[in-house]
Design a protein around this motif. Structure first.
Motif, short mmCIF file in Angstrom:
data_model
loop_
_atom_site.label_atom_id
_atom_site.label_comp_id
_atom_site.label_asym_id
_atom_site.label_seq_id
_atom_site.Cartn_x
_atom_site.Cartn_y
_atom_site.Cartn_z
N ASN A 254 0.83 -1.21 0.00
CA ASN A 254 0.00 0.00 0.00
C ASN A 254 0.86 1.26 0.00
O ASN A 254 0.56 2.24 -0.69
CB ASN A 254 -0.92 0.01 1.22
N SER A 255 1.93 1.23 0.78
CA SER A 255 2.84 2.38 0.81
C SER A 255 3.49 2.60 -0.55
O SER A 255 3.64 3.74 -1.01
CB SER A 255 3.93 2.16 1.87
N GLY A 256 3.87 1.51 -1.19
CA GLY A 256 4.48 1.62 -2.52
C GLY A 256 3.51 2.16 -3.55
O GLY A 256 3.89 2.97 -4.41
N GLN A 257 2.25 1.74 -3.49
CA GLN A 257 1.25 2.24 -4.44
C GLN A 257 1.02 3.73 -4.24
O GLN A 257 0.79 4.47 -5.22
CB GLN A 257 -0.08 1.47 -4.26
N GLN A 258 1.05 4.20 -3.00
CA GLN A 258 0.90 5.64 -2.74
C GLN A 258 2.04 6.42 -3.41
O GLN A 258 1.81 7.46 -4.06
CB GLN A 258 0.89 5.91 -1.24
N ALA A 259 3.25 5.93 -3.24
CA ALA A 259 4.41 6.61 -3.83
C ALA A 259 4.33 6.60 -5.35
O ALA A 259 4.65 7.59 -6.02
CB ALA A 259 5.71 5.94 -3.37
N ALA A 260 3.89 5.47 -5.91
CA ALA A 260 3.76 5.36 -7.37
C ALA A 260 2.71 6.34 -7.90
O ALA A 260 2.89 6.96 -8.95
CB ALA A 260 3.38 3.94 -7.76
N ALA A 261 1.60 6.46 -7.17
CA ALA A 261 0.53 7.36 -7.60
C ALA A 261 1.03 8.80 -7.65
O ALA A 261 0.70 9.56 -8.58
CB ALA A 261 -0.67 7.24 -6.66
N VAL A 262 1.83 9.19 -6.66
CA VAL A 262 2.36 10.56 -6.63
C VAL A 262 3.32 10.78 -7.81
O VAL A 262 3.28 11.82 -8.48
CB VAL A 262 3.08 10.84 -5.30
N SER A 263 4.17 9.80 -8.10
CA SER A 263 5.10 9.94 -9.21
C SER A 263 4.37 10.04 -10.55
O SER A 263 4.70 10.89 -11.39
CB SER A 263 6.07 8.74 -9.26
N MET A 264 3.36 9.20 -10.75
CA MET A 264 2.61 9.24 -12.01
C MET A 264 1.86 10.55 -12.16
O MET A 264 1.77 11.11 -13.25
CB MET A 264 1.67 8.04 -12.10
N ARG A 265 1.32 11.05 -11.05
CA ARG A 265 0.61 12.33 -11.10
C ARG A 265 1.57 13.47 -11.44
O ARG A 265 1.26 14.32 -12.28
CB ARG A 265 -0.06 12.59 -9.75
N GLU A 266 2.74 13.48 -10.82
CA GLU A 266 3.71 14.55 -11.09
C GLU A 266 4.26 14.45 -12.50
O GLU A 266 4.50 15.47 -13.15
CB GLU A 266 4.84 14.50 -10.06
N LEU A 267 4.45 13.23 -13.01
CA LEU A 267 4.89 13.07 -14.40
C LEU A 267 3.83 13.61 -15.36
O LEU A 267 4.15 14.27 -16.35
CB LEU A 267 5.15 11.59 -14.70
N THR A 268 2.57 13.35 -15.05
CA THR A 268 1.48 13.81 -15.89
C THR A 268 1.39 15.32 -15.93
O THR A 268 1.16 15.93 -16.98
CB THR A 268 0.14 13.23 -15.39
N LEU A 269 1.60 15.95 -14.78
CA LEU A 269 1.50 17.41 -14.69
C LEU A 269 2.78 18.12 -15.11
O LEU A 269 2.82 19.35 -15.14
CB LEU A 269 1.14 17.82 -13.25
N GLY A 270 3.81 17.36 -15.41
CA GLY A 270 5.08 17.97 -15.79
C GLY A 270 5.88 18.50 -14.61
O GLY A 270 6.82 19.28 -14.78
N LEU A 271 5.52 18.06 -13.39
CA LEU A 271 6.23 18.51 -12.19
C LEU A 271 7.44 17.63 -11.88
O LEU A 271 8.20 17.93 -10.96
CB LEU A 271 5.28 18.50 -10.99
N LEU A 272 7.59 16.56 -12.62
CA LEU A 272 8.69 15.63 -12.40
C LEU A 272 9.16 15.12 -13.76
O LEU A 272 8.35 14.83 -14.63
CB LEU A 272 8.21 14.45 -11.54
N ARG A 273 10.48 15.02 -13.92
CA ARG A 273 11.04 14.51 -15.16
C ARG A 273 11.54 13.08 -14.93
O ARG A 273 11.97 12.73 -13.83
CB ARG A 273 12.19 15.41 -15.62
N PRO A 274 11.49 12.25 -15.97
CA PRO A 274 11.83 10.84 -15.81
C PRO A 274 13.21 10.57 -15.25
O PRO A 274 13.45 9.53 -14.64
CB PRO A 274 11.69 10.29 -17.24
N HIS A 275 14.17 11.51 -15.43
CA HIS A 275 15.54 11.24 -14.99
C HIS A 275 15.81 11.73 -13.56
O HIS A 275 16.93 11.56 -13.06
CB HIS A 275 16.53 11.90 -15.94
N GLU A 276 14.82 12.30 -12.89
CA GLU A 276 15.06 12.89 -11.57
C GLU A 276 14.95 11.83 -10.45
O GLU A 276 14.15 11.95 -9.52
CB GLU A 276 14.08 14.03 -11.32
N PHE A 277 15.78 10.81 -10.54
CA PHE A 277 15.77 9.74 -9.55
C PHE A 277 16.19 10.26 -8.17
O PHE A 277 15.63 9.86 -7.15
CB PHE A 277 16.70 8.60 -9.98
N GLY A 278 17.22 11.12 -8.14
CA GLY A 278 17.73 11.61 -6.86
C GLY A 278 16.67 12.35 -6.07
O GLY A 278 16.55 12.17 -4.85
#
Length: 453
Positions: free
Chosen positions: A331-355
């Protein structure tokens, strides 16, 4: 039978089709809301649907098609003769044409396009070159454009002379273009009401209007309409030629459709929308591809348990807590994934920003891991009366929570870099990794302190 008095409109529609009563069929469709129309069509046999489309003239058939989902409409059109389908397509708005053709088998779509009149066929082929979630894929080609040297009188006369055709357009603005189609300006319809009729459009138009490029992605379009309160926006190509109009409701519909498809992907429905009216073999195949993958992923997770069979046999209570640790971490992992997908969709996160993701998620994972570990470990101690067992379970949950949020946060980025859809794969990967991690941590810690359990 009165359509207003039946809860099964499809039965009434079946009677009308079998009676070949085209007039009453048209009355039925005119007096039925789109949801009930789609329901009725979905419940009758394919042969009857085909007969229905034959009974209707192309204009009435097009109105029916517009009440259905793109997937449902595409299935119906594929079963028609290409010439009949082409006649119906020619009555549809350009956005409906492209959406439905995009859902169809490529060969069937090309067969229909080949039967359309040359102008409509060329437009359809051009529209199909655009990605569906871009301005080009969402725009309509029905718009009004005039030259800057034309007058208000010229526009009013044109509107009057073509009023029947233009009545079908979604006209909020008129656009000013040069002889090559380059966008020069825009006029609101109300701007034509008060000036003298001899006034040239060049004196009334808004120069350098807000516009969007044909390749603009869905999220950019959504932000555009949130920033600019417009009823529609002109779409131009790389040379600033006006090629269409995108409407805000089309953008919102596309966003909703994308969200539905992502949900279906996360739920294991691969290949787009699924309806129970579809052939069983098609539905089974779409689901099987996902379920068969999950067999192998679950075998990988279960192999961890097989390595520690002796530990589980010695402490049966561990079997009770293994699924709790893996489920909570998942459940914790799904929450983190949802935030990443949302930020990718909105352009708030770039695919290479692992750090950035690692830093942000690690802090959340540590805090929640400690909190959840203490909570579950305490409950285990109160339930089993074994402090060491509580520490094993609590520590395993804490570490696995940290692992899961890192995996959940980073997986969408990695998949995006690999040009894969994160919504289709992320859930399965998180589940497998958190299961493996949870099983390994619980059983390895238990094995270390086995003599004290």
């Amino acid at each position: 039978m009165d359509i207003q008095q039946t809860e099964k409109p499809w039965e009434y529609l079946e009677e009308l089709i079998e009676a070949k009563d085209a007039a009453r069929i048209r009355s039925f469709l005119d007096n039925t809301n789109p949801a009930d129309t789609a329901l009725a069509i979905s419940r009758i046999d394919d042969d009857l649907v085909n007969n229905l489309m034959i009974l209707l003239n192309p204009e009435d058939a097009a109105e029916l098609i517009e009440d259905l989902s793109d997937t449902q409409a595409a299935e119906i059109m594929e079963d028609l003769e290409p010439s009949q389908a082409a006649a119906i397509f020619e009555e549809l708005d350009s956005d409906h044409v492209v959406d439905i053709l995009g859902e169809m088998d490529k060969d069937d779509a090309n067969a229909i396009i080949s039967q359309m009149n040359p102008e409509d066929a060329e437009e359809a082929r051009q529209f199909l070159t655009y990605d569906e979630d871009t301005a080009g894929g969402l725009m309509i080609s029905e718009f009004l454009d005039y030259r800057s040297n034309q007058t208000v009188q010229d526009v009013l006369e044109d509107l009057q002379n073509n009023r029947e055709e233009y009545a079908e357009y979604d006209v909020q603005y008129i656009y000013i273009t040069d002889s090559a189609g380059h966008l020069e300006g825009v006029l609101r319809m109300r701007d034509l009401l008060f000036p003298q009729r001899s006034t040239p459009l060049s004196k009334l138009m808004i120069r350098n209007p807000y516009k969007t490029i044909v390749t603009a992605p869905l999220d950019e379009l959504r932000n555009f309409f949130e920033e600019h309160n417009l009823f529609g926006a002109p779409v131009v190509d790389q040379d600033n030629r006006l090629v269409g109009i995108v409407l805000p409701e089309a953008v919102e519909d596309a966003k909703q459709k994308k969200s539905v498809n992502q949900f279906l992907g996360l739920s294991g429905i691969i290949g787009g929308e699924e309806f129970r009216s579809m052939p069983v073999a098609v539905r089974a195949g779409r689901r099987f591809s996902w379920l068969s993958l999950n067999i192998f992923l679950n075998i990988i997770a279960a192999s961890i348990i097989a390595l520690y069979q002796d530990t589980i046999a010695a402490v049966i209570a561990l079997a009770v807590f293994l699924p709790i640790v893996s489920d909570m971490s998942g459940n914790s992992g799904q929450q983190a994934a949802a935030v990443s997908m949302r930020e990718l969709t909105l352009g708030l996160l770039r695919p290479h920003e692992f750090g950035r993701v690692i830093i942000k998620e690690a802090s959340v994972g540590i805090l929640n891991g400690i909190g959840l570990g203490l909570l579950l470990g305490g409950l285990v101690y109160l339930w089993q009366g074994n402090l060491i067992l509580g520490l094993v379970i609590g520590l395993a949950l804490a570490l696995n929570t940290l692992l899961s949020v890192l995996v959940g946060g980073l997986t969408p980025l990695l998949l995006k870099m690999l040009k894969l859809d994160p919504a289709l794969v992320t859930g399965a990967l998180i589940t497998t990794i958190t299961d493996m991690g949870g099983f390994f941590l619980v059983l390895s810690f238990a094995t270390i302190v086995l003599d004290k359990l």
